[in-house]
Design an enzyme around this catalytic site. Sequence first.
Site, PDB file in Angstrom:
ATOM      1  N   GLY A  12      36.514  49.138  41.773  1.00  0.00           N
ATOM      2  CA  GLY A  12      35.141  48.662  41.836  1.00  0.00           C
ATOM      3  C   GLY A  12      34.894  47.298  41.232  1.00  0.00           C
ATOM      4  O   GLY A  12      33.760  46.987  40.866  1.00  0.00           O
ATOM      5  N   CYS A  77      48.233  42.594  47.935  1.00  0.00           N
ATOM      6  CA  CYS A  77      48.839  41.317  47.549  1.00  0.00           C
ATOM      7  C   CYS A  77      50.361  41.331  47.636  1.00  0.00           C
ATOM      8  O   CYS A  77      50.995  40.264  47.612  1.00  0.00           O
ATOM      9  CB  CYS A  77      48.418  40.957  46.124  1.00  0.00           C
ATOM     10  SG  CYS A  77      49.011  42.128  44.862  1.00  0.00           S
TER      11      CYS A  77
END
Length: 432
Positions: A12, A77
């Site tokens: 979040g 990533c």
Amino acid sequence: MLKVLELYSGIGGMHWALKEIGLPYKVVLAVDINTTANSIYKHNFPDVNLQSLGIEKISLKMIESLSINTILMSPPCQPFTRVGKKGDCNDVRTKSFLHLLQILIQLKEKPLYILVENVKGFEVSQTRQKLVEFLVAGGYTFQEFLLTPLQFGIPNCRLRYYMIAKFKKPFCFVCQSQILTDIPASSTPEHTACSNRIRNLDNTSYDAMNTISDSQITVQGLPPKTSKRTEEDDILQPIEESAVHDVELPKFISPNLLKEAGRNMRYCEEEDNFITDTSHSLSDYTEEGSSDYFEEYLLSDKDLKLFVIMDIVYPALKKSICFTKRYGHYIEGAGSVLQMTSDVECVRAASRLKSQVVHNKTKDQMGEAELEILRRLQLRYFTPREVANLLCFPPTFDFPPGLTRIQKYRVLGNSLNVHVVAKLVQLMTREA
């Protein structure tokens, strides 16, 4: 009001950035496939529509039905990291992002704002080129950045790629074709709090791009010297008995004295143009607690034997290396460890020991005497709460019960810096 689709939502971070800037918003939908991250997100934002599914399952019809005007996302990533295989577009973990671009180009009602976060290395990838092609074809104005929390006074290296885009509207600053390494000064709004102890962070200048990765670690020889001391000053000095036995603590310890005493135990030095007098110390982000509270975070003897490849910091310093998902169970390059002693003689003894071990290549031959020297440093891992503080999650951020320490480190290592994202969302949404 920002009507937000939060993709790859993790724990979040993007949502907390929205809360920090104080603009009216609603997260219409959050999506992530990581069950641990989703449990943390749901624990903190129980009213949000959070879906546990792969991004590649999102359809054009689904996005159109949401009536969103903002997309915030932090795609995987791993295909772009310097330590990975750099599979780029061919990595299976990139497919969901490429699928998303194909969906977005078909939207009749384009989102007004898009923000993308990823690691340094994404900016030279084929995937980034496809993102740029989508933005150009879609009529977006966009700007790319490489930013680290250090330039905002936060004592943690986390150099990341960011892209902000605005549909058919100009930004409140002049866009540049090159990647910016600072937020335009004329458009930088007032800073807001980023932790339970930090207020009014000052934006320091990041005049030049740092050419070394924020988590770069080398184990060949000693780290670069920045003082006038020579390597011969440190190597093969005898370790005095008094250095490892009852040493009376002085009433006042010069910060510079303590810093110089343990300089060769840090791969992460403060001689950077973005570390200033207004930068905050690690102590502003650490927890207060008894020795019993921190006992579970103390390094084991097995860990201590790897001290030559650790980045050892102490609370008064203003820099730490990037925390990765391997923190807590892997030493090299996974994040700094905290030295709790302020006894200069104990630090000097450990510094001399490191010089000897590196010079003689005897890191696998340490016995009880050497371990006792290292135990005196009182080395411990940063707690998950402290890592969250350095990532600028607010004190109201919490973990649900039942998670292990390693699970917490893993999701934090995959997260983003809330404060940096907040500054970019502010910049992106400001009217010209």
